[in-house]
Design an enzyme around this catalytic site. Structure first.
Site, PDB file in Angstrom:
ATOM      1  N   ASP A  83      39.922  36.221  43.706  1.00 44.53           N
ATOM      2  CA  ASP A  83      39.769  35.361  44.877  1.00 44.53           C
ATOM      3  C   ASP A  83      41.030  34.492  45.049  1.00 44.53           C
ATOM      4  OD1 ASP A  83      38.322  34.217  46.976  1.00 44.53           O
ATOM      5  OD2 ASP A  83      37.461  32.648  45.700  1.00 44.53           O
ATOM      6  N   HIS A 182      35.816  25.739  53.365  1.00 48.58           N
ATOM      7  CA  HIS A 182      35.290  25.764  51.996  1.00 48.58           C
ATOM      8  C   HIS A 182      34.521  24.486  51.696  1.00 48.58           C
ATOM      9  CE1 HIS A 182      38.637  28.740  51.584  1.00 48.58           C
ATOM     10  NE2 HIS A 182      37.796  29.322  50.769  1.00 48.58           N
ATOM     11  N   GLY A 183      33.483  24.601  50.891  1.00 49.23           N
ATOM     12  CA  GLY A 183      32.722  23.420  50.483  1.00 49.23           C
ATOM     13  C   GLY A 183      31.777  22.965  51.579  1.00 49.23           C
ATOM     14  N   ASN A 233      31.498  34.617  50.998  1.00 46.32           N
ATOM     15  CA  ASN A 233      31.964  34.083  49.718  1.00 46.32           C
ATOM     16  C   ASN A 233      31.203  32.806  49.354  1.00 46.32           C
ATOM     17  OD1 ASN A 233      33.906  36.045  49.658  1.00 46.32           O
ATOM     18  ND2 ASN A 233      35.607  34.656  49.262  1.00 46.32           N
ATOM     19  N   ASP A 235      30.865  29.874  46.344  1.00 44.18           N
ATOM     20  CA  ASP A 235      31.258  29.204  45.106  1.00 44.18           C
ATOM     21  C   ASP A 235      30.529  27.863  44.969  1.00 44.18           C
ATOM     22  OD1 ASP A 235      32.450  28.319  42.840  1.00 44.18           O
ATOM     23  OD2 ASP A 235      34.485  28.192  43.614  1.00 44.18           O
ATOM     24  N   THR A 236      30.718  26.984  45.951  1.00 38.88           N
ATOM     25  CA  THR A 236      30.178  25.620  45.856  1.00 38.88           C
ATOM     26  C   THR A 236      28.677  25.597  45.523  1.00 38.88           C
ATOM     27  OG1 THR A 236      31.833  24.905  47.445  1.00 38.88           O
ATOM     28  CG2 THR A 236      29.955  23.440  47.118  1.00 38.88           C
TER      29      THR A 236
HETATM   30  P1  13P Z   1      32.347  27.764  49.245  1.00 35.30           P
HETATM   31  O1  13P Z   1      33.126  26.775  48.443  1.00 35.30           O
HETATM   32  O2  13P Z   1      31.932  27.207  50.559  1.00 35.30           O
HETATM   33  O3  13P Z   1      31.210  28.296  48.460  1.00 35.30           O
HETATM   34  O4  13P Z   1      33.334  28.983  49.555  1.00 35.30           O
HETATM   35  C1  13P Z   1      33.716  29.824  48.502  1.00 35.30           C
HETATM   36  C2  13P Z   1      34.857  30.689  48.849  1.00 35.30           C
HETATM   37  O5  13P Z   1      35.218  30.889  49.990  1.00 35.30           O
HETATM   38  C3  13P Z   1      35.557  31.322  47.732  1.00 35.30           C
HETATM   39  O6  13P Z   1      36.633  32.089  48.157  1.00 35.30           O
HETATM   40  O1  G3H Z   2      37.822  29.275  47.544  1.00 38.88           O
HETATM   41  C1  G3H Z   2      38.147  29.015  46.381  1.00 38.88           C
HETATM   42  C2  G3H Z   2      37.186  28.974  45.295  1.00 38.88           C
HETATM   43  O2  G3H Z   2      36.221  27.999  45.551  1.00 38.88           O
HETATM   44  C3  G3H Z   2      37.856  28.866  43.959  1.00 38.88           C
HETATM   45  O3  G3H Z   2      38.155  27.557  43.595  1.00 38.88           O
HETATM   46  O4  G3H Z   2      40.368  27.569  42.421  1.00 38.88           O
HETATM   47  O5  G3H Z   2      38.640  25.841  41.904  1.00 38.88           O
HETATM   48  O6  G3H Z   2      38.314  28.204  41.183  1.00 38.88           O
HETATM   49  P1  G3H Z   2      38.928  27.272  42.213  1.00 38.88           P
HETATM   50 ZN    ZN Z   3      37.668  31.172  49.811  1.00 35.96          ZN
END
Ligand code: 13P
Ligand code: G3H
Ligand code: ZN
Length: 285
Positions: A83, A182-183, A233, A235-236
């Site tokens: 990623d 993101h987030g 995607n 992550d958060t």
């Molecule tokens: P979120 O932080 O909104 O979950 O997005 C994750 C992401 O795009 C990782 O590439």
């Molecule tokens: O979009 C990015 C991901 O949330 C990855 O974040 O570099 O803190 O692992 P990170």
């Molecule tokens: Zn991303």
């Protein structure tokens, strides 16, 4: 191309559904993701950023992810993806660490530089039989990077440029910006669905990826799938599931939990549950 991630994305694109690409940073999160996919017998992608490779060590993360997939995935097809790689060195590291697909995020460069760097990465990655996702338009990290006043029109993907990027570089998938961030911070008041339609019409054979999808509800997810998105995607939301579960088990009323295995079982299960929710939503189950 033998890569799993690109096959998963293409199947989803052709089938009119979507999959999740879930960020991992350690063993328990990886197991939570893989076990969720196995339980539901649905495909997904495990992805890691360079920060996660730094945190675990490249080889350690490689063995964690590949072994989790090998031992726990049952009938589920699961890809391993880098990623937000930013440079050739990130890409070579990730390929050595076993990914079958990489992202080159040159979205902070101007268009010409984005094309040049992305083309170089495609040449290298394809020679290793690894697929490439690029990004065009900026999916901001509101709250993490300094953006000042957000002008979404400047940040979102230009459809004609998207078509050109695909033609000039040979990428396998594209991350788009239609007002997503993101987030959990200030996204555009409504995603630019018309823009998504235009992009899809101009590059109908390129899987489109939605970054920053943690806070997307069912309604928005469905509209995005109809508009051609085949991967979200996340992550958060997994970080929140992880830390909320962790805080729950180690608070002062539960100090009998001093065994890392007991603590991390609760955390791993919480991540798995969150991934199951997302997989079902993306598969429209
Ligand atoms: P979120 O932080 O909104 O979950 O997005 C994750 C992401 O795009 C990782 O590439
Ligand atoms: O979009 C990015 C991901 O949330 C990855 O974040 O570099 O803190 O692992 P990170
Ligand atoms: Zn991303």
């Amino acid at each position: 191309m033998k890569t799993k991630t690109i096959n998963i994305l293409k199947k989803a694109m052709e089938g009119g559904y979507a999959v999740g690409a879930f960020n991992t940073s350690n063993m328990e999160v990886t197991q939570g993701i893989v076990r969720a996919a196995a339980k539901l017998s649905r495909p997904c992608v495990v992805q890691a950023s360079i920060s996660s490779l730094d945190y675990d060590g490249d080889k350690m993360l490689k063995y964690i992810v590949l072994e989790a997939i090998e031992s726990d995935s049952q009938n589920a097809e699961i890809g391993f993806h880098l990623d937000h790689g930013k440079a050739l060195n990130d890409i070579t590291r990730a390929i050595d660490a076993g990914v079958d697909s990489v992202m080159i995020d040159a979205s902070r460069l101007d268009f010409k530089e984005n094309v040049t760097l992305t083309r170089e990465i495609v040449e290298y990655a394809h020679s290793k039989d690894v697929a490439v996702q690029a990004e065009l338009g900026k999916v901001p990290y509101l709250g993490r990077e300094e953006m000042g006043e957000v002008n979404w029109d400047e940040l979102m993907t230009n459809p004609e440029e998207a078509e050109l990027l695909v033609k000039e570089t040979g990428i396998d998938a594209l991350a788009v910006g239609i007002g997503n961030a993101h987030g959990f911070f200030r996204e555009r008041f409504e995603p630019d669905w018309e823009r998504l339609d235009k992009i899809k019409n101009l590059i109908p054979n390129t899987p489109l990826i939605m970054h920053g999808a943690s806070d997307w509800d069912k309604d928005k997810v469905l509209k995005a799938i109809k508009g051609g998105i085949c991967c979200f995607n996340i992550d958060t939301d997994l970080r929140i599931a992880f830390s909320t579960a962790l805080c729950g088990v180690i608070n002062k009323d539960r100090c009998d939990y001093n065994d890392p295995r007991k603590i991390m079982t609760v955390v791993r299960d919480a991540v798995q549950k969150k991934v199951e929710e997302k997989i079902k939503m993306f598969a429209m189950m």
